[in-house]
Design a protein around this motif. Structure first.
Motif, PDB file in Angstrom:
ATOM      1  N   ASN A   1       3.503  71.052  74.968  1.00  0.00           N
ATOM      2  CA  ASN A   1       3.389  71.659  73.638  1.00  0.00           C
ATOM      3  C   ASN A   1       4.245  70.957  72.577  1.00  0.00           C
ATOM      4  N   ASN A   2       4.661  69.738  72.893  1.00  0.00           N
ATOM      5  CA  ASN A   2       5.440  68.936  71.941  1.00  0.00           C
ATOM      6  C   ASN A   2       6.704  69.625  71.451  1.00  0.00           C
ATOM      7  N   LYS A   3       7.361  70.329  72.339  1.00  0.00           N
ATOM      8  CA  LYS A   3       8.596  71.008  71.948  1.00  0.00           C
ATOM      9  C   LYS A   3       9.789  70.046  71.932  1.00  0.00           C
ATOM     10  N   PHE A   4       9.628  68.896  72.590  1.00  0.00           N
ATOM     11  CA  PHE A   4      10.759  67.971  72.702  1.00  0.00           C
ATOM     12  C   PHE A   4      10.665  66.821  71.716  1.00  0.00           C
ATOM     13  N   ILE A   5      11.809  66.408  71.194  1.00  0.00           N
ATOM     14  CA  ILE A   5      11.804  65.183  70.402  1.00  0.00           C
ATOM     15  C   ILE A   5      11.816  63.977  71.326  1.00  0.00           C
ATOM     16  N   GLU A   6      12.334  64.154  72.508  1.00  0.00           N
ATOM     17  CA  GLU A   6      12.313  63.107  73.528  1.00  0.00           C
ATOM     18  C   GLU A   6      12.642  63.747  74.846  1.00  0.00           C
ATOM     19  N   TYR A   7      12.156  63.122  75.914  1.00  0.00           N
ATOM     20  CA  TYR A   7      12.606  63.550  77.237  1.00  0.00           C
ATOM     21  C   TYR A   7      12.472  62.400  78.210  1.00  0.00           C
ATOM     22  N   GLY A   8      13.145  62.541  79.334  1.00  0.00           N
ATOM     23  CA  GLY A   8      13.109  61.479  80.319  1.00  0.00           C
ATOM     24  C   GLY A   8      13.530  62.008  81.670  1.00  0.00           C
ATOM     25  N   GLU A   9      13.369  61.143  82.672  1.00  0.00           N
ATOM     26  CA  GLU A   9      13.716  61.555  84.017  1.00  0.00           C
ATOM     27  C   GLU A   9      14.981  60.838  84.446  1.00  0.00           C
ATOM     28  N   TYR A  10      15.826  61.539  85.146  1.00  0.00           N
ATOM     29  CA  TYR A  10      17.028  60.925  85.688  1.00  0.00           C
ATOM     30  C   TYR A  10      17.290  61.523  87.051  1.00  0.00           C
ATOM     31  N   LYS A  11      17.347  60.691  88.059  1.00  0.00           N
ATOM     32  CA  LYS A  11      17.546  61.150  89.433  1.00  0.00           C
ATOM     33  C   LYS A  11      16.636  62.334  89.787  1.00  0.00           C
ATOM     34  N   GLU A  12      15.393  62.145  89.518  1.00  0.00           N
ATOM     35  CA  GLU A  12      14.361  63.127  89.865  1.00  0.00           C
ATOM     36  C   GLU A  12      14.449  64.460  89.133  1.00  0.00           C
TER      37      GLU A  12
ATOM     38  N   ILE B   1      17.829  71.472  67.799  1.00  0.00           N
ATOM     39  CA  ILE B   1      18.368  70.907  66.557  1.00  0.00           C
ATOM     40  C   ILE B   1      18.443  71.999  65.490  1.00  0.00           C
ATOM     41  N   ARG B   2      17.356  72.757  65.387  1.00  0.00           N
ATOM     42  CA  ARG B   2      17.324  73.834  64.380  1.00  0.00           C
ATOM     43  C   ARG B   2      18.457  74.821  64.594  1.00  0.00           C
ATOM     44  N   SER B   3      18.763  75.116  65.844  1.00  0.00           N
ATOM     45  CA  SER B   3      19.763  76.154  66.061  1.00  0.00           C
ATOM     46  C   SER B   3      21.168  75.646  65.708  1.00  0.00           C
ATOM     47  N   VAL B   4      21.394  74.344  65.802  1.00  0.00           N
ATOM     48  CA  VAL B   4      22.665  73.792  65.317  1.00  0.00           C
ATOM     49  C   VAL B   4      22.719  73.896  63.795  1.00  0.00           C
ATOM     50  N   GLN B   5      21.622  73.523  63.166  1.00  0.00           N
ATOM     51  CA  GLN B   5      21.598  73.535  61.700  1.00  0.00           C
ATOM     52  C   GLN B   5      21.696  74.951  61.144  1.00  0.00           C
ATOM     53  N   ALA B   6      21.173  75.919  61.916  1.00  0.00           N
ATOM     54  CA  ALA B   6      21.247  77.312  61.478  1.00  0.00           C
ATOM     55  C   ALA B   6      22.700  77.774  61.400  1.00  0.00           C
ATOM     56  N   LYS B   7      23.563  77.127  62.187  1.00  0.00           N
ATOM     57  CA  LYS B   7      24.994  77.448  62.123  1.00  0.00           C
ATOM     58  C   LYS B   7      25.692  76.638  61.049  1.00  0.00           C
ATOM     59  N   ASN B   8      24.889  75.947  60.256  1.00  0.00           N
ATOM     60  CA  ASN B   8      25.414  75.143  59.163  1.00  0.00           C
ATOM     61  C   ASN B   8      26.299  73.983  59.622  1.00  0.00           C
ATOM     62  N   LYS B   9      26.002  73.497  60.825  1.00  0.00           N
ATOM     63  CA  LYS B   9      26.722  72.324  61.308  1.00  0.00           C
ATOM     64  C   LYS B   9      25.811  71.115  61.230  1.00  0.00           C
ATOM     65  N   MET B  10      26.449  69.969  61.158  1.00  0.00           N
ATOM     66  CA  MET B  10      25.682  68.738  61.164  1.00  0.00           C
ATOM     67  C   MET B  10      25.349  68.400  62.615  1.00  0.00           C
ATOM     68  N   CYS B  11      24.062  68.237  62.884  1.00  0.00           N
ATOM     69  CA  CYS B  11      23.611  67.972  64.251  1.00  0.00           C
ATOM     70  C   CYS B  11      23.511  66.467  64.483  1.00  0.00           C
ATOM     71  N   LEU B  12      24.141  66.018  65.551  1.00  0.00           N
ATOM     72  CA  LEU B  12      24.069  64.602  65.912  1.00  0.00           C
ATOM     73  C   LEU B  12      23.222  64.436  67.174  1.00  0.00           C
ATOM     74  N   VAL B  13      22.199  63.626  67.096  1.00  0.00           N
ATOM     75  CA  VAL B  13      21.421  63.338  68.297  1.00  0.00           C
ATOM     76  C   VAL B  13      21.408  61.842  68.547  1.00  0.00           C
ATOM     77  N   ASP B  14      21.348  61.476  69.813  1.00  0.00           N
ATOM     78  CA  ASP B  14      21.115  60.065  70.121  1.00  0.00           C
ATOM     79  C   ASP B  14      19.819  59.987  70.901  1.00  0.00           C
TER      80      ASP B  14
ATOM     81  N   TYR C   1      15.121  65.764  81.745  1.00  0.00           N
ATOM     82  CA  TYR C   1      16.072  66.099  80.691  1.00  0.00           C
ATOM     83  C   TYR C   1      15.369  65.885  79.357  1.00  0.00           C
ATOM     84  N   GLY C   2      15.628  66.746  78.406  1.00  0.00           N
ATOM     85  CA  GLY C   2      15.008  66.539  77.105  1.00  0.00           C
ATOM     86  C   GLY C   2      15.672  67.359  76.027  1.00  0.00           C
ATOM     87  N   THR C   3      15.509  66.916  74.799  1.00  0.00           N
ATOM     88  CA  THR C   3      16.084  67.636  73.666  1.00  0.00           C
ATOM     89  C   THR C   3      14.962  68.244  72.842  1.00  0.00           C
TER      90      THR C   3
END
Ligand code: 5GP
Length: 328
Positions: free
Chosen positions: A189-200, A210-223, A203-205
């Motif tokens: 459903n395209n909920k992730f901005i990215e995801y990948g597999e690690y040791k079977e 991101i929205r929930s960080v911004q809702a707290k008025n914090k600057m969100c950092l993603v890599d 993981y994904g973001t």
């Protein structure tokens, strides 16, 4: 005949050298520019040649630049057309999995992007900060350090994972722990901005994280992998994209063998490793450079952190160029 100041600004997405342009009516009248330059377009009356000035240039005279339409039509020009090639990538924060974000727009024309000045207002949600890095940049480390110094202002988006929770971990703190089925459904459903597999494990973001960080008025950092940039470049997130690349020594042939590459930061590194790191930086630059707001050359961790910190501070105070579509 000085008319009203033009309010049309374009970010150049390609390099232009009038002296190498056979199509120009007059090479001397051409305005040279580099990808990333902001041009003030003074006249768009001619279909083929615009008149423009470079912002920040003391030269007051406008010069000729190819119009967007004309530049797009020059499809044989290698700089006008986005070259499509895949990054060879072994690395997602040290994992061996490919990031599963597809970049379908491989034949997008890179000409100009209309931009406008934007300054974040105090009541607006902070801009998203997106770090991309070439091989060896270790952006996750950088991100974590800057956040740890200032956890009230900056935060990460909490990722999802299918791996089991460890006893010291808390749901929603280190990760959102979910089943494989739930993860797959979210991915579908395209909920992730990215995801990948690690040791079977997966993981994904998620966008929601991101929205929930911004809702707290914090600057969100993603890599993220650079493939994710396209999905993140929206009016909602107004991402500021920082490309981190390690400072690398010149090719060994031109240096003495005794020097320690990368200033010792990287430990023992072979010439092949260095070559791979150079290539990685080059590929990201070529393929994604037009989406990058700022290049950060990483000498060592401490100085890169200091630089990142100062960029983040300026981001909240100063004016930046953003696509016009992001501002109403
Ligand atoms: P751990 O299971 O030790 O917490 O994390 C292991 C690895 O999972 C990390 O080193 C990283 O490679 C990967 N990882 C963690 N978060 C994410 C994420 O949001 N996206 C992707 N693609 N990988 C992640």
């Amino acid at each position: 005949d000085k008319l009203k100041e033009s309010k049309v600004f374009m970010r150049a997405l390609f390099d232009y050298t009038p002296l190498e342009d056979k199509a120009t009516p007059c090479q001397e009248a051409g305005l040279p520019f580099k990808r990333g330059d902001i041009l003030q377009v003074v006249s768009q009356h001619d279909q083929t040649w615009w008149q423009a000035k470079r912002v920040g240039d003391c030269n007051l005279r406008a010069g000729l630049v190819p119009s967007k339409q004309f530049q797009e039509s020059k499809s044989s020009s290698p700089s006008g057309l986005r070259r499509s090639f895949r990054l060879s990538r072994k690395d997602r924060r040290g994992s061996s999995g490919e990031a599963n974000v597809s970049d379908q727009n491989d034949t997008e024309f890179l000409t100009y992007e209309e931009v406008t000045r934007y300054q974040q207002k105090p009541n607006e949600r902070p801009r998203l900060v997106v770090l991309i890095g070439s091989l060896g940049a270790r952006i996750n480390e950088l991100k974590q350090k800057v956040i740890a110094e200032n956890p009230h202002r900056y935060a990460v988006a909490v990722p999802h994972t299918t791996r089991p929770k460890k006893s010291h971990e808390k749901e929603g703190v280190e990760y959102h722990f979910v089943t494989k089925q739930a993860f797959d459904a979210d991915a579908q459903n395209n909920k992730f901005i990215e995801y990948g597999e690690y040791k079977e494990n997966l993981y994904g973001t998620s966008i929601e994280a991101i929205r929930s960080v911004q809702a707290k008025n914090k600057m969100c950092l993603v890599d993220v992998q650079p493939e994710a940039l396209k999905a993140l470049r929206t009016a909602e997130f107004k991402p500021y994209v920082i490309f981190v690349k390690p400072r690398l020594p010149e090719s060994r042939r031109r240096r003495s063998a005794a020097t320690s590459p990368g200033g010792g930061e990287h430990g023992r590194i072979t010439e092949e490793d260095l070559q791979e790191m150079r290539l990685s930086a080059q590929q990201i630059d070529q393929q994604y450079g037009h989406q990058v707001d700022r290049v950060l050359i990483k000498e060592d961790n401490a100085s890169a952190c200091a630089e990142l910190r100062s960029i983040l501070e300026r981001l909240e105070r100063e004016t930046f160029w953003v696509p016009v579509s992001w501002v109403k």
